[in-house]
Scaffold this motif. Structure first.
Motif, short mmCIF file in Angstrom:
data_model
loop_
_atom_site.label_atom_id
_atom_site.label_comp_id
_atom_site.label_asym_id
_atom_site.label_seq_id
_atom_site.Cartn_x
_atom_site.Cartn_y
_atom_site.Cartn_z
N ALA A 159 77.98 18.18 43.82
CA ALA A 159 77.38 18.47 42.52
C ALA A 159 75.93 18.01 42.48
N LEU A 160 75.64 16.83 43.04
CA LEU A 160 74.26 16.34 43.08
C LEU A 160 73.38 17.25 43.93
N ARG A 161 73.90 17.65 45.07
CA ARG A 161 73.11 18.49 45.97
C ARG A 161 72.82 19.85 45.32
N ARG A 162 73.78 20.38 44.59
CA ARG A 162 73.61 21.71 43.99
C ARG A 162 72.71 21.69 42.76
N ARG A 163 72.92 20.72 41.89
CA ARG A 163 72.28 20.79 40.57
C ARG A 163 71.43 19.57 40.23
N GLY A 164 71.25 18.66 41.19
CA GLY A 164 70.38 17.52 40.97
C GLY A 164 71.02 16.45 40.10
N VAL A 165 70.19 15.52 39.64
CA VAL A 165 70.66 14.39 38.83
C VAL A 165 70.55 14.76 37.36
N ARG A 166 71.62 14.53 36.62
CA ARG A 166 71.64 14.84 35.20
C ARG A 166 71.46 13.59 34.34
N TYR A 167 72.01 12.47 34.83
CA TYR A 167 71.89 11.20 34.10
C TYR A 167 72.19 10.05 35.05
N VAL A 168 71.96 8.83 34.58
CA VAL A 168 72.32 7.65 35.36
C VAL A 168 73.41 6.88 34.61
N GLU A 169 74.25 6.21 35.39
CA GLU A 169 75.35 5.42 34.84
C GLU A 169 75.11 3.96 35.22
N MET A 170 74.74 3.14 34.23
CA MET A 170 74.55 1.71 34.46
C MET A 170 75.90 1.02 34.31
N ARG A 171 76.30 0.24 35.35
CA ARG A 171 77.67 -0.24 35.44
C ARG A 171 77.80 -1.76 35.36
N SER A 172 76.74 -2.46 35.04
CA SER A 172 76.74 -3.92 35.17
C SER A 172 76.95 -4.68 33.86
N GLN A 217 63.67 20.47 39.31
CA GLN A 217 64.92 19.78 39.62
C GLN A 217 64.69 18.67 40.64
N ALA A 218 63.90 18.96 41.67
CA ALA A 218 63.61 17.95 42.70
C ALA A 218 62.75 16.83 42.14
N PHE A 219 61.78 17.17 41.29
CA PHE A 219 60.94 16.15 40.66
C PHE A 219 61.78 15.24 39.78
N THR A 220 62.71 15.83 39.03
CA THR A 220 63.59 15.04 38.16
C THR A 220 64.43 14.08 38.97
N ALA A 221 65.00 14.58 40.07
CA ALA A 221 65.81 13.71 40.94
C ALA A 221 64.96 12.57 41.50
N GLN A 222 63.74 12.90 41.92
CA GLN A 222 62.84 11.88 42.44
C GLN A 222 62.58 10.80 41.37
#
Length: 530
Positions: free
Chosen positions: A325-338, A179-184
């Motif tokens: 939610a991020l602190r508990r379960r890490g990053v699930r996806y990214v949202e590109m907003r541009s 989970q930490a590696f994925t967030a990194q």
């Protein structure tokens, strides 16, 4: 980017050597598309969100953003972008069948508004959750005005394949848990996108002009633009004024130092902004004469108020703060907003563009991504503003790691670095959809006149048509396009069922005993990940 290309090759070489390059394929893609409801004459709608579309509070795929008229259409995530685009097309067909005499504005920059008071703030019912959403928007009004929040865009959501994270975790011998590696890894992707995300504005920006009415509530900003015609302001070489400094950005947000070097740094710095009072907002007041004007008087009311080109996301549970939610379960996806709406396409985005974006995000993931400091952030922001305001200007120079580089040279360098990823994503598909999508943008890179922003200004000039009329005409074309098609009965019934279910869900929420609103907010803001 030479050193980055080497690191890109190294990571890909590891995958190729182990025969695991196929793990780059099949990441989940989803799309969120905003559009203003307008009348046939082009005026922003004052009507309620159409009942037939369901509850904006509880419908999973059809909701509203800031304004009651700013509809937001959301697709589920799909491994094949074709499926996401088909779903988005289906939603459009259902929505158009239930808009009565209205249509969806095809442009990102709003038309048909007449000052802040013409923009009705979205409403979500009587529950505490619904009230919180409305009060948050009231706060945005008092802080920034309503006009900027009538701007529409597309958010591209991307989730890296889980199997790829597992393979990279093993190959790189990380001592972090998965989970930490994925967030990194996700934060590395985000930092690289911050470095080169201006490319999206250059290639796909479609907001080079603005109605003069956009500035009715802020007339002092008009002086920085040239006059295209009596009703239109513009910058001759602009690509995406939506992504310039006339939007959500404000001085207090410009001074925020949000940390993208780690998930802990990100959550801590964003949480600090949500908990730090801001004198100007204290002057607005939180509760005045018994009515909430904003959720609080801090620099940010909630996480979503911080505007960024890309957000790390985790699916939040009911009433769960995004940072928790991020602190508990890490990053699930990214949202590109541009991404601006493509006014030349009825659903605002096409397959080639979506495939290109997926390949770009994977290139950002697979490229070395050093930590960034405040100086780096300033450079990234300056590059973005330069491309937003004058990206097609001949000879425009950007700052690449302290060195000046011609925009076109850098574009070609980035596109060249994407070729290996596109070849892998094609997976021996004889049609080579990713490589063809890349080739299409290489042609645009060589000829700025092919960009959407240039085409838009050229057509407005040829037709001697102001921005508002041009946008309204395109919107009418899209409405006619959907009017000539029929949604499959089974799909139509599915959307009818979801609308009915969403109304029932809202009624169930509102029928429950509600805490006093003050106590509800206190519980929301004091939650921790413990």
């Amino acid at each position: 980017m030479t050193h980055n290309n080497k690191s890109l090759a190294l990571r890909l070489d590891r995958l190729l050597h182990s025969g695991q390059q196929h793990l780059l394929c099949g990441g989940l893609k989803g799309i969120e598309k905003e559009s203003l409801r307008i009348s046939a004459a082009g005026q922003i709608s004052q009507a309620d969100h159409p009942y037939a579309l369901g509850s904006a509070l509880t419908h999973p795929y059809i909701t509203t953003d800031y304004s009651e008229a700013l509809i937001e259409l959301i697709t589920p995530p799909f491994a094949d972008i074709k499926d996401a685009l088909t779903y988005l097309d289906d939603i459009h067909q259902f929505v158009y069948a239930n808009l009565d005499n209205e249509m969806l504005l095809a442009t990102s920059m709003p038309c048909g508004i007449n000052g802040d008071e013409s923009i009705r703030i979205a409403e979500y019912g009587t529950s505490n959750v619904g009230r919180m959403k409305n009060v948050y928007r009231q706060g945005l009004w008092h802080r920034y005005g309503r006009t900027m929040q009538a701007i529409a865009g597309i958010h591209f959501n991307y989730s890296v394949p889980v199997g790829l994270w597992q393979a990279l975790h093993q190959q790189e011998g990380s001592t972090l848990d998965l989970q930490a590696f994925t967030a990194q890894g996700y934060f590395g992707l985000i930092r690289n996108f911050q470095r080169i995300g201006w490319l999206i504005l250059y290639l796909f920006g479609a907001s080079p002009a603005i109605c003069k009415n956009f500035f009715k509530s802020r007339p002092q900003l008009m002086a920085q633009f040239e006059e295209f015609d009596q009703g239109t302001l513009y910058h001759p070489y602009a690509t995406s004024l939506r992504m310039s400094d006339i939007g959500y950005k404000s001085q207090n947000q410009a001074n925020l130092k949000i940390d993208y070097n780690s998930i802990d740094g990100y959550v801590s710095s964003l949480s600090a902004a949500i908990n730090t009072p801001y004198p100007d907002y204290e002057n607005i007041g939180t509760v005045v004469n018994g009515e909430y004007r904003q959720l609080n008087s801090n620099i940010l009311q909630i996480e979503n108020e911080f505007y960024s080109t890309m957000r790390p996301k985790q699916i939040a549970e009911s009433c769960e703060k995004p940072t928790v939610a991020l602190r508990r379960r890490g990053v699930r996806y990214v949202e590109m907003r541009s991404l601006d709406l493509d006014l030349f396409n009825p659903i605002g985005i096409d397959e080639d563009k979506a495939r290109f974006i997926e390949a770009l995000l994977l290139t950002c993931l697979c490229t070395d991504s050093p930590p960034v400091d405040e100086k780096n952030r300033e450079v990234f922001n300056n590059n973005q503003l330069a491309v937003a305001n004058k990206g097609r200007q001949p000879g425009l120079l950007l700052n690449n790691n302290g060195n000046s580089i011609g925009l076109q040279d850098w574009v070609h360098e980035i596109l060249e670095s994407m070729q290996p990823l596109c070849a892998i994503l094609d997976q021996n598909n004889p049609e080579q959809p990713y490589s063809k999508a890349l080739q299409a943008q290489q042609a645009v890179a060589s000829n700025p006149d092919l960009t959407a922003s240039a085409r838009m200004l050229a057509q407005m000039g040829e037709l001697k048509m102001p921005f508002a009329r041009f946008g309204i005409n395109k919107s009418a074309e899209h409405k006619n396009y959907f009017a000539g098609r029929t949604l499959k009965p089974s799909k139509n019934q599915q959307f009818i069922g979801m609308a009915q279910e969403s109304h029932a869900k809202q009624q169930a929420i509102e029928s429950q005993a509600q805490l006093p609103f003050d106590e509800f907010l206190n519980r929301y803001f004091t939650q921790t990940c413990a």
